[in-house]
Design an enzyme around this catalytic site. Structure first.
Site, PDB file in Angstrom:
ATOM      1  CB  ALA A  30      -4.612 -10.969  -6.337  1.00  0.00           C
ATOM      2  CG  PHE A  41      -2.942  -9.534 -11.418  1.00  0.00           C
ATOM      3  CD1 PHE A  41      -2.915  -8.799 -12.494  1.00  0.00           C
ATOM      4  CD2 PHE A  41      -3.737  -9.400 -10.379  1.00  0.00           C
ATOM      5  CE1 PHE A  41      -3.921  -7.977 -12.711  1.00  0.00           C
ATOM      6  CE2 PHE A  41      -4.844  -8.510 -10.565  1.00  0.00           C
ATOM      7  CZ  PHE A  41      -4.830  -7.736 -11.662  1.00  0.00           C
ATOM      8  CG  HIS A 127      -1.317  -1.369  -6.704  1.00  0.00           C
ATOM      9  ND1 HIS A 127      -1.257  -2.891  -6.535  1.00  0.00           N
ATOM     10  CD2 HIS A 127      -0.260  -0.751  -6.098  1.00  0.00           C
ATOM     11  CE1 HIS A 127       0.058  -2.958  -5.638  1.00  0.00           C
ATOM     12  NE2 HIS A 127       0.442  -1.766  -5.574  1.00  0.00           N
ATOM     13  CB  CYS A 161      -9.061  13.918 -22.302  1.00  0.00           C
ATOM     14  SG  CYS A 161      -9.949  15.002 -21.290  1.00  0.00           S
ATOM     15  CB  CYS A 164      -7.176  18.605 -21.700  1.00  0.00           C
ATOM     16  SG  CYS A 164      -6.591  17.046 -20.926  1.00  0.00           S
ATOM     17  CB  SER A 202      -1.471  -9.638  -0.125  1.00  0.00           C
ATOM     18  OG  SER A 202      -0.075  -8.830  -0.459  1.00  0.00           O
ATOM     19  CB  ILE A 245      -9.761 -15.471   2.039  1.00  0.00           C
ATOM     20  CG1 ILE A 245      -8.256 -15.439   2.033  1.00  0.00           C
ATOM     21  CG2 ILE A 245     -10.363 -14.370   2.599  1.00  0.00           C
ATOM     22  CD1 ILE A 245      -7.625 -14.638   0.852  1.00  0.00           C
TER      23      ILE A 245
END
Length: 255
Positions: A30, A41, A127, A161, A164, A202, A245
């Site tokens: 993140a 998060f 993820h 959906c 289905c 991270s 960063i």
């Protein structure tokens, strides 16, 4: 292990590593997206403190929870939908284009690596991705605009959906949802075969994703960690940079 917070010192150390990379891998969390306006998060004020996600089993079992999950996802749209790639994303896309990176493994769900020009075949999303949705039963893909229209037309009822009748969910992986087997296998192959492993932005606390830098190091790779805060794996790394960063990559590439 080398540590350093001074941008010039850190950039010089990172530039030396980047110049010698031939089959390297970047692993992003993140922190690479915070300069893009996306809060992380877990920290105070992060996305989960305001919009705690619905776990997978609850989403599956309850129409009410599915509706609540979509309400929370749409509440995040101002932060996620308007974001653009930052300096870190652009730096990695450039290294990939130059052939110095063989792939990027990301924990992020924001789609910013793709927006920076990284092709899907060179990106592993551990993820998933929150910028579109899929049917949990048949796998059909749906864009968020369609989901939102169905949600609002149905008086905030989560859509099913059309193909289905299965539940439609954001393509991001939820708590309790199985990790994507193909993505995990690709990430393992990249980690085990790289010469340099760059862990960027991270906290390295979420497993099984946090195991990939360890795997790379054990296979003989140089491990570089670039993160604002310290991590549990700093002692394992060959180079640790605690700095912004974007600042450090911009300065390193300028050299």
């Amino acid at each position: 292990m080398t540590t350093g917070d001074d941008i010039k010192t850190s950039a010089a150390a990172l530039a030396a590593v980047l110049s010698g990379m031939r089959a390297s891998v970047a692993f992003t969390g993140a922190g690479i997206s915070t300069e893009c306006g996306i809060p992380d998060f877990r920290s105070p004020g992060g996305l989960w403190t305001r919009n705690r996600p619905i776990d997978y089993q609850s989403f599956r079992a309850s129409p009410e929870m599915r509706a609540e999950a979509w309400r929370r996802r749409f509440a995040l749209e101002p932060a996620l939908g308007g974001a653009r790639p930052g300096r870190g994303h652009r730096a990695l896309a450039g290294l990939l284009a130059q052939g110095r990176l063989q792939g990027i493994i990301t924990q992020n769900i924001d789609g910013l690596h793709q927006a920076s020009g990284v092709p899907d075949e060179r990106l592993v999303e551990l993820h998933g991705n929150s910028t579109y949705a899929t049917c949990l039963d048949c796998g059909a893909r749906y864009e968020l605009g369609w989901v939102r229209a169905q949600f609002e037309e149905g008086q905030e009822r989560a859509p099913d959906c059309p193909a289905c009748a299965g539940p439609v969910k954001s393509a991001a992986i939820s708590f309790g949802q199985p990790m994507p087997a193909e993505a995990m296998a690709r990430a393992g192959a990249l980690s085990g075969g790289c010469d340099v492993f760059l862990a960027i932005g991270s906290s390295l606390v979420v497993w099984p994703a946090a195991g990939f830098p360890v795997q790379a190091k054990r296979a003989g790779a140089t491990l570089v960690i670039v993160n604002r805060e310290s991590t549990e794996f700093d002692d394992l790394a060959d180079l640790v940079i605690n700095a912004d960063i974007g600042d450090v990559f911009e300065a390193a590439l300028a050299r």
